[in-house]
Write an enzyme that holds these catalytic residues in place. Structure first.
Site, short mmCIF file in Angstrom:
data_model
loop_
_atom_site.label_atom_id
_atom_site.label_comp_id
_atom_site.label_asym_id
_atom_site.label_seq_id
_atom_site.Cartn_x
_atom_site.Cartn_y
_atom_site.Cartn_z
N GLU A 138 0.89 -1.17 0.00
CA GLU A 138 0.00 0.00 0.00
C GLU A 138 0.92 1.21 0.00
O GLU A 138 1.62 1.47 0.97
CB GLU A 138 -0.89 -0.03 1.25
CG GLU A 138 -1.73 1.23 1.40
CD GLU A 138 -2.37 1.34 2.79
OE1 GLU A 138 -2.82 0.31 3.35
OE2 GLU A 138 -2.40 2.47 3.32
N LYS A 151 -11.43 -1.10 5.70
CA LYS A 151 -10.21 -1.02 6.50
C LYS A 151 -10.67 -0.76 7.94
O LYS A 151 -11.57 0.06 8.16
CB LYS A 151 -9.38 0.13 5.95
CG LYS A 151 -8.17 0.49 6.74
CD LYS A 151 -7.25 1.36 5.89
CE LYS A 151 -6.29 2.13 6.75
NZ LYS A 151 -4.97 2.27 6.15
C1 3PG Z 1 -2.13 3.20 7.95
O1 3PG Z 1 -2.19 4.17 7.25
O2 3PG Z 1 -2.70 2.15 7.66
C2 3PG Z 1 -1.40 3.30 9.22
O3 3PG Z 1 -0.57 4.41 9.29
C3 3PG Z 1 -0.62 2.09 9.55
O4 3PG Z 1 -0.49 2.10 10.91
P1 3PG Z 1 0.87 1.66 11.63
O5 3PG Z 1 1.85 2.76 11.32
O6 3PG Z 1 0.55 1.59 13.08
O7 3PG Z 1 1.28 0.34 11.03
#
Ligand code: 3PG
Length: 203
Positions: free
Chosen positions: A40, A128
């Site tokens: 992503e 999500k």
């Molecule tokens: C996202 O955009 O999905 C999040 O920033 C991911 O979260 P994390 O940094 O805690 O993995």
């Protein structure tokens, strides 16, 4: 194969924040060569669009998606660059409707039943769950899923997902895949360890 079916096989989606095309290609090459074939790429940097375009060409069998898609303009940039999906931290009906109009797989971020139901009403079946850990983690997600089990909704938790808790999310049948930045520009050993876990849960 639908996006969700493809993600069910991949299970772990690195969430990337990339500062240049070169950096993006290096990161995607490491992911690809070490067994994680999805990414992503977030629209938190100006490099996102060109990284998505180039990575989609160079790694056609990787699921390259766009993250942090907060408006219709970025949605179109992601779609035109060849992203196979897009996600956002929140639920923005304008963006969801535009994605549906384009036939672009888009998972809005939700963390409450009200948000989930509004997204579902527009036709979203893939959501999500963000910010996963801060919103209550697997206990919250399981409670959120329960009333909608019969509808076949699938989730991608992100936000605080990391090696210590990733399996507890992947054990939930409605979790198609998880995402996380712990795999952003990380050592190849970290990628390999995640790929091993992903293999265990791949459907
Ligand atoms: C996202 O955009 O999905 C999040 O920033 C991911 O979260 P994390 O940094 O805690 O993995």
């Amino acid at each position: 194969m639908t996006l969700v079916e493809q993600l069910e096989k991949i299970k772990i989606v690195p969430v990337l924040v990339l500062n240049s095309l070169d950096e993006g290609m290096a990161v995607c090459t490491d992911l690809y060569n070490n067994g994680l074939r999805a990414a992503e790429i977030t629209f938190r940097t100006s490099a996102a669009e060109e990284v998505i375009r180039e990575a989609s060409k160079r790694f056609p069998d990787m699921i390259i998606g766009a993250g942090t898609v907060l408006n219709v303009a970025d949605l179109h940039r992601a779609f035109d660059a060849g992203a196979k999906f897009a996600v956002a931290p929140g639920f923005n009906p304008t963006v969801v409707k535009e994605a549906i109009k384009c036939g672009f797989d888009f998972a809005p971020g939700v963390c409450t039943p009200s948000e989930a139901e509004q997204a579902m009403e527009l036709g979203c079946k893939f959501l999500k769950f963000f910010p996963a850990e801060a919103a209550g983690g697997t206990a919250m997600l399981k409670s959120l899923i329960a009333p909608y089990k019969h509808l076949g909704i699938r989730f991608m938790p992100t936000g605080g997902v990391k090696p210590a808790n990733v399996e507890s999310y992947l054990e939930i049948p409605e979790v198609a895949a998880v995402g996380g930045t712990w795999l952003n520009k990380c050592p190849v050993e970290t990628i390999r360890a995640a790929a091993e876990i992903a293999k265990k849960y791949a459907k």
